[in-house]
Design a protein around this motif. Structure first.
Motif, PDB file in Angstrom:
ATOM      1  N   LEU A   1      -0.408  -4.398  11.710  1.00 62.91           N
ATOM      2  CA  LEU A   1      -0.210  -2.956  11.805  1.00 62.91           C
ATOM      3  C   LEU A   1      -1.133  -2.321  12.883  1.00 62.91           C
ATOM      4  O   LEU A   1      -0.333  -1.278  13.308  1.00 62.91           O
ATOM      5  CB  LEU A   1       0.431  -2.173  10.664  1.00 62.91           C
ATOM      6  CG  LEU A   1       1.372  -2.884   9.457  1.00 62.91           C
ATOM      7  CD1 LEU A   1       1.584  -2.109   8.701  1.00 62.91           C
ATOM      8  CD2 LEU A   1       2.695  -2.732  10.439  1.00 62.91           C
TER       9      LEU A   1
ATOM     10  N   ARG B   1       6.935  -1.813  13.117  1.00 58.44           N
ATOM     11  CA  ARG B   1       5.767  -2.075  11.343  1.00 58.44           C
ATOM     12  C   ARG B   1       6.252  -2.156  10.941  1.00 58.44           C
ATOM     13  O   ARG B   1       6.961  -3.084   9.969  1.00 58.44           O
ATOM     14  CB  ARG B   1       5.860  -0.131  11.972  1.00 58.44           C
ATOM     15  CG  ARG B   1       4.652   0.083  12.693  1.00 58.44           C
ATOM     16  CD  ARG B   1       4.027   1.414  12.249  1.00 58.44           C
ATOM     17  NE  ARG B   1       2.942   1.670  11.089  1.00 58.44           N
ATOM     18  CZ  ARG B   1       1.616   1.242  11.314  1.00 58.44           C
ATOM     19  NH1 ARG B   1       1.126   1.200  12.228  1.00 58.44           N
ATOM     20  NH2 ARG B   1       1.483   1.795  10.488  1.00 58.44           N
TER      21      ARG B   1
ATOM     22  N   ASN C   1      -1.840 -10.189   2.688  1.00 60.99           N
ATOM     23  CA  ASN C   1      -1.974  -8.987   3.245  1.00 60.99           C
ATOM     24  C   ASN C   1      -2.695  -8.675   4.610  1.00 60.99           C
ATOM     25  O   ASN C   1      -2.258  -7.825   5.438  1.00 60.99           O
ATOM     26  CB  ASN C   1      -2.551  -8.676   1.959  1.00 60.99           C
ATOM     27  CG  ASN C   1      -1.769  -8.790   0.749  1.00 60.99           C
ATOM     28  OD1 ASN C   1      -0.414  -8.417   1.374  1.00 60.99           O
ATOM     29  ND2 ASN C   1      -2.015  -8.297  -0.573  1.00 60.99           N
TER      30      ASN C   1
ATOM     31  N   ALA D   1       6.040  -9.547   6.053  1.00 59.61           N
ATOM     32  CA  ALA D   1       5.205  -9.745   5.143  1.00 59.61           C
ATOM     33  C   ALA D   1       5.187  -9.876   3.321  1.00 59.61           C
ATOM     34  O   ALA D   1       5.430 -10.101   2.411  1.00 59.61           O
ATOM     35  CB  ALA D   1       4.562  -8.617   5.175  1.00 59.61           C
ATOM     36  N   ARG D   2       6.610  -9.310   3.030  1.00 57.23           N
ATOM     37  CA  ARG D   2       7.674  -8.939   1.949  1.00 57.23           C
ATOM     38  C   ARG D   2       8.452  -9.918   2.041  1.00 57.23           C
ATOM     39  O   ARG D   2       7.868 -10.313   1.250  1.00 57.23           O
ATOM     40  CB  ARG D   2       8.564  -8.057   2.182  1.00 57.23           C
ATOM     41  CG  ARG D   2       9.183  -6.891   1.037  1.00 57.23           C
ATOM     42  CD  ARG D   2       9.785  -6.226   0.774  1.00 57.23           C
ATOM     43  NE  ARG D   2       9.954  -5.884   2.195  1.00 57.23           N
ATOM     44  CZ  ARG D   2       9.987  -4.730   3.221  1.00 57.23           C
ATOM     45  NH1 ARG D   2       8.873  -4.252   2.623  1.00 57.23           N
ATOM     46  NH2 ARG D   2      10.507  -4.825   3.648  1.00 57.23           N
TER      47      ARG D   2
ATOM     48  N   ARG E   1       6.273  -5.553   8.093  1.00 60.56           N
ATOM     49  CA  ARG E   1       6.276  -5.288   6.673  1.00 60.56           C
ATOM     50  C   ARG E   1       7.435  -6.215   6.330  1.00 60.56           C
ATOM     51  O   ARG E   1       7.233  -6.878   5.346  1.00 60.56           O
ATOM     52  CB  ARG E   1       6.695  -3.222   6.847  1.00 60.56           C
ATOM     53  CG  ARG E   1       5.533  -2.741   6.839  1.00 60.56           C
ATOM     54  CD  ARG E   1       5.972  -1.591   6.502  1.00 60.56           C
ATOM     55  NE  ARG E   1       4.151  -0.554   6.516  1.00 60.56           N
ATOM     56  CZ  ARG E   1       3.887   0.299   6.639  1.00 60.56           C
ATOM     57  NH1 ARG E   1       5.479   0.663   8.218  1.00 60.56           N
ATOM     58  NH2 ARG E   1       3.993   0.875   6.872  1.00 60.56           N
TER      59      ARG E   1
ATOM     60  N   GLU F   1      -0.222  -8.596   7.838  1.00 57.58           N
ATOM     61  CA  GLU F   1       0.033  -7.758   7.555  1.00 57.58           C
ATOM     62  C   GLU F   1      -0.927  -6.622   8.877  1.00 57.58           C
ATOM     63  O   GLU F   1      -0.841  -5.843   8.976  1.00 57.58           O
ATOM     64  CB  GLU F   1       1.499  -6.795   6.901  1.00 57.58           C
ATOM     65  CG  GLU F   1       1.024  -6.080   6.169  1.00 57.58           C
ATOM     66  CD  GLU F   1       2.514  -5.514   5.009  1.00 57.58           C
ATOM     67  OE1 GLU F   1       3.427  -4.582   5.325  1.00 57.58           O
ATOM     68  OE2 GLU F   1       1.506  -5.632   4.058  1.00 57.58           O
ATOM     69  N   GLU F   2      -2.202  -6.616   7.445  1.00 53.18           N
ATOM     70  CA  GLU F   2      -2.495  -4.709   8.169  1.00 53.18           C
ATOM     71  C   GLU F   2      -3.324  -5.343   9.783  1.00 53.18           C
ATOM     72  O   GLU F   2      -3.018  -4.249  10.416  1.00 53.18           O
ATOM     73  CB  GLU F   2      -3.784  -5.250   6.711  1.00 53.18           C
ATOM     74  CG  GLU F   2      -4.724  -4.021   7.620  1.00 53.18           C
ATOM     75  CD  GLU F   2      -5.653  -4.377   6.216  1.00 53.18           C
ATOM     76  OE1 GLU F   2      -7.293  -3.975   6.992  1.00 53.18           O
ATOM     77  OE2 GLU F   2      -6.624  -4.599   5.204  1.00 53.18           O
TER      78      GLU F   2
END
Length: 143
Positions: A77, A36, A70, A43-44, A40, A73-74
């Motif tokens: 995850l 994860r 977004n 994505a950042r 993250r 990323e979702e």
């Protein structure tokens, strides 16, 4: 990301091939990177690129939007989303072919170093002239 029973992740939508637009590609994430934290962080980084100049870093031939980052990323995850993204990812074949070719070369070299197998005695040898004696003779042919 929830999928209804009619939602097919392999189906083309609006002329887009699902294999060329995966969450991994949107985030620029290698499929072998797990965890994860890696998702993250990717994505950042991607959001920062979009905010600072999405036009300079097009993905799929056009600038990305924050909403796409977004959503990617979702999806990554969740276990289901991650699995679907990996299944739609085509890993480079050249690398795999190169590894296979190298392994085949190793095996060929190893095979060449093996001693020749011993043939069991007696060795059977076909002699065509010996077989001629078994053929029926034609009339007028000498014995």
């Amino acid at each position: 990301m929830s999928h209804s029973e009619h939602d097919n992740p392999w189906q083309w939508r609006d002329g887009h091939n699902p294999y060329y637009r995966t969450p991994l590609q949107i985030l620029g994430l290698d499929p072998d990177r797990t965890g994860r934290a890696a998702v993250r962080a990717a994505a950042r980084r991607r959001r920062l690129r979009v905010e600072r100049g999405a036009n300079r870093f097009p993905v799929f031939g056009r600038p990305l939007e924050i909403a796409e980052v977004n959503a990617a990323e979702e999806e990554l995850l969740t276990p289901t989303g991650r699995l679907l993204a990996e299944l739609r990812t085509h890993r480079p074949v050249r690398h795999q072919e190169a590894e296979l070719r190298a392994r085949l070369d190793e095996l060929a070299a190893e095979f060449a170093r093996l001693p020749e197998p011993e043939t069991p005695e007696p060795r059977v040898v076909a002699r065509p002239e010996a077989l001629l004696g078994w053929l029926p003779r034609r009339p007028g042919e000498p014995r």
